[in-house]
Each structure stands twice: as structure tokens, then as C-alpha cells.
Write a protein that holds these residues in place. Structure first.
Motif, PDB file in Angstrom:
ATOM      1  N   PRO A  55      30.133  19.730  -6.891  1.00 22.95           N
ATOM      2  CA  PRO A  55      31.524  19.376  -6.565  1.00 22.95           C
ATOM      3  C   PRO A  55      32.447  19.566  -7.764  1.00 22.95           C
ATOM      4  O   PRO A  55      32.040  19.391  -8.915  1.00 22.95           O
ATOM      5  CB  PRO A  55      31.421  17.906  -6.158  1.00 22.95           C
ATOM      6  CG  PRO A  55      30.165  17.412  -6.799  1.00 22.95           C
ATOM      7  CD  PRO A  55      29.228  18.582  -6.785  1.00 22.95           C
ATOM      8  N   VAL A  56      33.677  19.929  -7.487  1.00 20.42           N
ATOM      9  CA  VAL A  56      34.655  20.179  -8.548  1.00 20.42           C
ATOM     10  C   VAL A  56      35.170  18.869  -9.149  1.00 20.42           C
ATOM     11  O   VAL A  56      35.334  18.751 -10.362  1.00 20.42           O
ATOM     12  CB  VAL A  56      35.843  21.010  -8.005  1.00 20.42           C
ATOM     13  CG1 VAL A  56      36.985  21.066  -9.017  1.00 20.42           C
ATOM     14  CG2 VAL A  56      35.367  22.409  -7.642  1.00 20.42           C
ATOM     15  N   LYS A  79      26.553  17.071 -15.175  1.00 18.28           N
ATOM     16  CA  LYS A  79      25.670  17.571 -14.131  1.00 18.28           C
ATOM     17  C   LYS A  79      25.663  16.590 -12.961  1.00 18.28           C
ATOM     18  O   LYS A  79      25.888  15.393 -13.139  1.00 18.28           O
ATOM     19  CB  LYS A  79      24.245  17.744 -14.673  1.00 18.28           C
ATOM     20  CG  LYS A  79      24.148  18.762 -15.819  1.00 18.28           C
ATOM     21  CD  LYS A  79      22.748  18.781 -16.418  1.00 18.28           C
ATOM     22  CE  LYS A  79      22.675  19.741 -17.600  1.00 18.28           C
ATOM     23  NZ  LYS A  79      21.349  19.724 -18.249  1.00 18.28           N
ATOM     24  N   VAL A  80      25.415  17.109 -11.774  1.00 14.80           N
ATOM     25  CA  VAL A  80      25.349  16.258 -10.589  1.00 14.80           C
ATOM     26  C   VAL A  80      24.183  15.302 -10.745  1.00 14.80           C
ATOM     27  O   VAL A  80      23.051  15.718 -10.982  1.00 14.80           O
ATOM     28  CB  VAL A  80      25.172  17.102  -9.305  1.00 14.80           C
ATOM     29  CG1 VAL A  80      25.081  16.181  -8.087  1.00 14.80           C
ATOM     30  CG2 VAL A  80      26.327  18.079  -9.156  1.00 14.80           C
ATOM     31  N   LEU A  86      23.748   6.359 -12.337  1.00 21.09           N
ATOM     32  CA  LEU A  86      24.988   6.200 -13.091  1.00 21.09           C
ATOM     33  C   LEU A  86      25.368   4.729 -13.210  1.00 21.09           C
ATOM     34  O   LEU A  86      25.814   4.268 -14.260  1.00 21.09           O
ATOM     35  CB  LEU A  86      26.128   6.971 -12.399  1.00 21.09           C
ATOM     36  CG  LEU A  86      26.085   8.493 -12.503  1.00 21.09           C
ATOM     37  CD1 LEU A  86      27.176   9.097 -11.632  1.00 21.09           C
ATOM     38  CD2 LEU A  86      26.251   8.949 -13.941  1.00 21.09           C
ATOM     39  N   LYS A  87      25.196   3.983 -12.131  1.00 21.19           N
ATOM     40  CA  LYS A  87      25.533   2.554 -12.148  1.00 21.19           C
ATOM     41  C   LYS A  87      24.651   1.792 -13.131  1.00 21.19           C
ATOM     42  O   LYS A  87      25.103   0.874 -13.811  1.00 21.19           O
ATOM     43  CB  LYS A  87      25.381   1.960 -10.741  1.00 21.19           C
ATOM     44  CG  LYS A  87      26.442   2.440  -9.761  1.00 21.19           C
ATOM     45  CD  LYS A  87      26.212   1.835  -8.384  1.00 21.19           C
ATOM     46  CE  LYS A  87      27.249   2.334  -7.382  1.00 21.19           C
ATOM     47  NZ  LYS A  87      27.024   1.768  -6.027  1.00 21.19           N
ATOM     48  N   VAL A 114      26.189  16.708 -20.003  1.00 25.63           N
ATOM     49  CA  VAL A 114      27.479  17.382 -19.954  1.00 25.63           C
ATOM     50  C   VAL A 114      27.262  18.882 -19.807  1.00 25.63           C
ATOM     51  O   VAL A 114      26.469  19.482 -20.532  1.00 25.63           O
ATOM     52  CB  VAL A 114      28.302  17.095 -21.234  1.00 25.63           C
ATOM     53  CG1 VAL A 114      29.606  17.891 -21.219  1.00 25.63           C
ATOM     54  CG2 VAL A 114      28.597  15.607 -21.353  1.00 25.63           C
ATOM     55  N   THR A 115      27.963  19.495 -18.868  1.00 30.18           N
ATOM     56  CA  THR A 115      27.827  20.931 -18.642  1.00 30.18           C
ATOM     57  C   THR A 115      28.589  21.708 -19.723  1.00 30.18           C
ATOM     58  O   THR A 115      29.357  21.130 -20.497  1.00 30.18           O
ATOM     59  CB  THR A 115      28.383  21.318 -17.270  1.00 30.18           C
ATOM     60  OG1 THR A 115      29.791  21.031 -17.243  1.00 30.18           O
ATOM     61  CG2 THR A 115      27.694  20.542 -16.163  1.00 30.18           C
ATOM     62  N   LYS A 116      28.392  23.025 -19.752  1.00 32.17           N
ATOM     63  CA  LYS A 116      29.097  23.849 -20.728  1.00 32.17           C
ATOM     64  C   LYS A 116      30.594  23.830 -20.469  1.00 32.17           C
ATOM     65  O   LYS A 116      31.401  23.692 -21.379  1.00 32.17           O
ATOM     66  CB  LYS A 116      28.563  25.289 -20.671  1.00 32.17           C
ATOM     67  CG  LYS A 116      27.129  25.434 -21.165  1.00 32.17           C
ATOM     68  CD  LYS A 116      26.662  26.879 -21.054  1.00 32.17           C
ATOM     69  CE  LYS A 116      25.221  27.021 -21.541  1.00 32.17           C
ATOM     70  NZ  LYS A 116      24.726  28.414 -21.418  1.00 32.17           N
ATOM     71  N   VAL A 117      30.951  23.976 -19.193  1.00 26.87           N
ATOM     72  CA  VAL A 117      32.370  23.894 -18.836  1.00 26.87           C
ATOM     73  C   VAL A 117      32.893  22.489 -19.123  1.00 26.87           C
ATOM     74  O   VAL A 117      34.001  22.319 -19.629  1.00 26.87           O
ATOM     75  CB  VAL A 117      32.580  24.234 -17.344  1.00 26.87           C
ATOM     76  CG1 VAL A 117      34.034  23.991 -16.940  1.00 26.87           C
ATOM     77  CG2 VAL A 117      32.192  25.679 -17.059  1.00 26.87           C
TER      78      VAL A 117
END
Length: 221
Positions: A55-56, A79-80, A86-87, A114-117
């Protein structure tokens, strides 16, 4: 009508006008910002989608004015991952408020999630652009204390709850004077200063300084 009553009515009128002017400024600036940033947002969205097909947007619950929860919009930079995982990362057991030494973000650490983007849009603060829609909707302002997650705000003591007296902002006094490189105590002091001294002049000064801080890519808003 007594002079005291007239004085109080005048103060109330000025406060109401200030709130209306701030909201009007938020609407105008958010619309202008969305129009200008739309091509950039489209490119960022395509890059995020191209990298891992996920997802964006990253949508998360934050605490707004007077403790009301709302959904904040950001470009996804990680990353997804599983929501429950996460909680579990944000479970705190503070009993007397959030410690002054607490720092939510560790900017000197590289997060493997964390992704590259994501690393790029975080460094340039492009991940915050979707919050212009939060401002347009009215659950955020251009200027104000940054909204925290409920896992943190539920532990606020009475003094710290002062941060919730105004709408949270995309940027604020604390962000242009340290951004994510400050401790919770330092951030709180700066947020108290803003709440006690907020004015149109101060908001414009913060907006101008935000542009300078973002261009230097110092810390992360």
C-alpha cells in the motif's frame, strides 16, 4: 454591563477570531500545498508501489485536540508488517507521565524495516505530505504540537495533557528547534511555549523556519 464582563467578552471575541483566522489559513495553505505537491505525491506513490507492491499510504491512529483520536495519513516508509507486531513495539508502563528522557525516534539507528524509498522520503520529509489532507479535513493544523500515538498520550500526566489543548500540526515550534533529535522533556517545554504564545506571527515564522529545516534535511519532522 460591568467593565470586567466587557473585557472578558472582548477576550473571548479575539480568541474566536484567532481560531477562525487560523482555520482559514489552514484551509488556504493546505489547498495550495496539495495543488503544488500533487505531482510529487504521484511520483512518490508510484515509487512506493513499484518497490514492493504494498500500500502507498500508512494510516495510523493518533491523538488529536482534547484527546480525540483521528487517522493520520503518511506515505508508507516501512515494509508491510503485521499490525499486532507494530502494536507490541509500543507498549509502555509509565506511571507518572512520559519520562523527560524518552526519545521516540532514534535518528542515528538504521531500521531494517525501512524501505529504500522510505529512507529517502523520511530524510526529505516527503512522507508527511499526505497530512495536508488531514489539515484540509480539520483534524490537524499546519502548525501545532506533533500528534503522538495513544500508547504514549494515555500516560500523560496533568501537565503533559496541555499539549492536547490545541490541534496537532504538520510542523511546530519543537520541530524547527530540534525536530526528532530532542528528548520528550525538551519537546514538551517547546510545545508549552507554543501553546502559551501562539499567534499568526509565530505560525508564519514557524512555517518559514520549517522550509529552512527541511531543506537542510536535519533530523525528521
Amino acid at each position: 454591563m460591568e467593565k470586567t464582563d466587557v473585557y472578558q467578552l472582548e477576550i473571548k471575541r479575539k480568541r474566536t477570531m484567532a481560531i477562525l483566522m487560523k482555520r482559514l489559513l489552514d484551509i488556504v495553505l493546505s489547498i495550495i500545498g496539495i495543488i503544488i505537491a500533487l505531482p510529487i505525491m504521484l511520483v512518490v506513490g508510484l515509487c512506493i508501489k513499484w518497490e514492493d507492491r504494498g500500500p502507498v499510504l500508512f494510516i495510523q491512529t493518533r491523538t488529536g485536540k482534547e484527546g480525540q483520536p483521528f487517522s493520520i495519513y503518511k506515505f508508507r516508509s516501512m515494509k508491510v508488517r503485521n499490525e499486532e507486531a507494530l502494536k507490541e513495539e509500543h507498549i509502555y508502563d509509565w506511571e507518572s507521565g512520559v519520562p523527560d528522557t524518552f526519545v521516540f525516534k532514534q535518528t542515528d539507528e538504521i531500521d531494517p524495516n525501512v524501505t529504500k524509498v522510505g529512507a529517502f522520503i523520511r530524510k526529505t520529509s516527503l512522507d508527511e505530505l499526505p497530512q495536508l489532507f488531514n489539515v484540509l479535513l480539520g483534524n490537524m493544523s499546519m502548525i501545532g504540537p506533533r500528534p503522538e500515538i495513544p500508547a504514549i498520550t494515555t500516560h500523560y500526566n496533568e501537565q503533559q495533557k496541555q499539549r492536547l489543548l490545541v490541534k496537532p500540526g504538520i510542523t511546530g515550534w519543537a520541530q524547527v528547534n530540534g525536530r526528532s533529535d530532542v528528548t520528550n522533556g525538551e519537546k514538551m517545554d517547546m510545545d508549552y511555549y507554543y501553546i502559551q504564545n501562539q499567534s499568526m506571527t509565530l505560525d508564519i515564522a514557524i512555517l518559514w523556519k520549517t522550509i529552512q529545516v527541511v531543506l537542510t534535511s536535519k533530523g525528521a519532522v
